[in-house]
Design a protein around this motif. Structure first.
Motif, PDB file in Angstrom:
ATOM      1  N   LEU A  70     -38.949 157.715  53.944  1.00 23.70           N
ATOM      2  CA  LEU A  70     -38.442 156.679  54.841  1.00 23.70           C
ATOM      3  C   LEU A  70     -37.081 156.208  54.347  1.00 23.70           C
ATOM      4  O   LEU A  70     -36.180 155.912  55.123  1.00 23.70           O
ATOM      5  N   SER A  71     -36.930 156.128  53.030  1.00 20.84           N
ATOM      6  CA  SER A  71     -35.649 155.813  52.406  1.00 20.84           C
ATOM      7  C   SER A  71     -35.497 156.713  51.185  1.00 20.84           C
ATOM      8  O   SER A  71     -36.412 157.443  50.824  1.00 20.84           O
ATOM      9  N   ILE A 105     -29.665 155.592  51.231  1.00 19.21           N
ATOM     10  CA  ILE A 105     -29.018 154.354  50.787  1.00 19.21           C
ATOM     11  C   ILE A 105     -27.504 154.524  50.731  1.00 19.21           C
ATOM     12  O   ILE A 105     -26.750 153.688  51.235  1.00 19.21           O
ATOM     13  N   VAL A 106     -27.052 155.626  50.152  1.00 17.92           N
ATOM     14  CA  VAL A 106     -25.612 155.860  50.047  1.00 17.92           C
ATOM     15  C   VAL A 106     -24.985 155.987  51.434  1.00 17.92           C
ATOM     16  O   VAL A 106     -23.889 155.479  51.695  1.00 17.92           O
ATOM     17  N   THR A 160     -33.392 149.698  48.130  1.00 18.35           N
ATOM     18  CA  THR A 160     -33.413 149.732  49.593  1.00 18.35           C
ATOM     19  C   THR A 160     -33.543 148.322  50.154  1.00 18.35           C
ATOM     20  O   THR A 160     -32.799 147.924  51.066  1.00 18.35           O
ATOM     21  N   ALA A 161     -34.488 147.546  49.618  1.00 23.33           N
ATOM     22  CA  ALA A 161     -34.672 146.167  50.072  1.00 23.33           C
ATOM     23  C   ALA A 161     -33.412 145.341  49.828  1.00 23.33           C
ATOM     24  O   ALA A 161     -33.011 144.529  50.675  1.00 23.33           O
ATOM     25  N   PRO A 198     -25.722 144.348  52.642  1.00 17.28           N
ATOM     26  CA  PRO A 198     -25.248 145.688  53.037  1.00 17.28           C
ATOM     27  C   PRO A 198     -24.033 146.199  52.264  1.00 17.28           C
ATOM     28  O   PRO A 198     -23.887 147.398  52.070  1.00 17.28           O
ATOM     29  N   ALA A 199     -23.166 145.303  51.815  1.00 19.90           N
ATOM     30  CA  ALA A 199     -21.947 145.732  51.124  1.00 19.90           C
ATOM     31  C   ALA A 199     -22.162 145.973  49.626  1.00 19.90           C
ATOM     32  O   ALA A 199     -21.229 146.315  48.903  1.00 19.90           O
ATOM     33  N   SER A 200     -23.390 145.820  49.166  1.00 21.06           N
ATOM     34  CA  SER A 200     -23.669 145.944  47.736  1.00 21.06           C
ATOM     35  C   SER A 200     -23.420 147.364  47.220  1.00 21.06           C
ATOM     36  O   SER A 200     -23.651 148.349  47.917  1.00 21.06           O
ATOM     37  N   ASN A 201     -22.937 147.445  45.967  1.00 18.68           N
ATOM     38  CA  ASN A 201     -22.787 148.745  45.305  1.00 18.68           C
ATOM     39  C   ASN A 201     -23.867 148.932  44.241  1.00 18.68           C
ATOM     40  O   ASN A 201     -23.695 149.674  43.279  1.00 18.68           O
TER      41      ASN A 201
END
Length: 232
Positions: free
Chosen positions: A135-136, A141-142, A191-192, A198-201
């Protein structure tokens, strides 16, 4: 252990999310083309095809229109309610049924249609089919902004085939080589986190040693946080 966790996580999630899933199903039935679920053939473990469940977000004949099984940002085939479901990723929730059945895992390489799977290099294809799709996962994620990247490209299909898929294949190869319970649990947490931020690295900080993205991808704004990779 991973299969046991898949059953527990997907079973609990289906129960907990049922107050959300049922209203979405009713809303879809009463809007758009009246379809609730869309079942699409994807390539799974061992190269076998399986029916992947999603909430219906596009026109019924969308695979035969426009860019086929490749979806771009602002795709005209996406229905009004479908835009919201795709943006929030709620359209993916029916895949909890695939996980419970054993077609998929919570974490793994994202299952692809044949057209998209064929865009992977042969070496990546051989590794990806060794495990259950997820699912992920690392690649998901990338490339959580994949549609945006393609929309920004003057040649979206070329960019997808020549830039996105070769690198995504390397990411999935990395996952297969480094799979295990610890990787599985970290992917769930990341993933969570990226859903909330959303902008997290965070991906690049949590998973050291990920393949370095190609310069064309970095220049296009993909692989957030990897312009100067800290995962060497």
């Amino acid at each position: 252990m991973q299969r046991l966790l898949d059953i527990v996580f997907s079973g609990v999630a289906l129960l907990v999310l049922s107050p959300l899933l049922v209203p979405i199903a009713i809303a879809l039935r009463l809007s758009g083309e009246g379809e609730v679920f869309y079942v699409q053939q994807r390539i799974g473990q061992g190269g076998r095809l399986f029916g992947l469940y999603k909430f219906a977000t596009m026109l019924k004949d969308s695979p035969n229109l426009g860019t086929g099984t490749v979806t771009v940002k602002h795709d005209p085939r996406v229905l009004p309610m479908g835009r919201f479901l795709r943006k929030t990723k709620l359209n993916e929730l029916p895949q909890l049924l695939n996980i419970f059945k054993g077609d998929m895992s919570v974490i793994g390489p994202r299952p692809q249609t044949k057209r998209c799977f064929d865009a992977f290099p042969a070496s990546s294809q051989a590794e990806i089919i060794k495990v259950r799709p997820g699912l992920s996962g690392v690649g998901s994620i990338v490339f959580r902004d994949e549609e945006d990247l393609m929309h920004a490209s003057a040649e979206p299909e070329r960019f997808y085939d020549d830039v996105i898929m070769p690198y995504k294949g390397r990411l999935e190869e990395w996952y297969v080589a480094n799979r295990g319970l610890w990787t599985y649990l970290r992917c769930i947490v990341v993933t969570a986190w990226v859903v909330l931020v959303p902008a997290s690295n965070a991906m690049w900080r949590v998973f050291r040693g990920l393949p370095v993205p190609p310069q064309e991808l970095v220049a296009a704004g993909g692989a957030q946080g990897a312009a100067t990779p800290i995962a060497q």
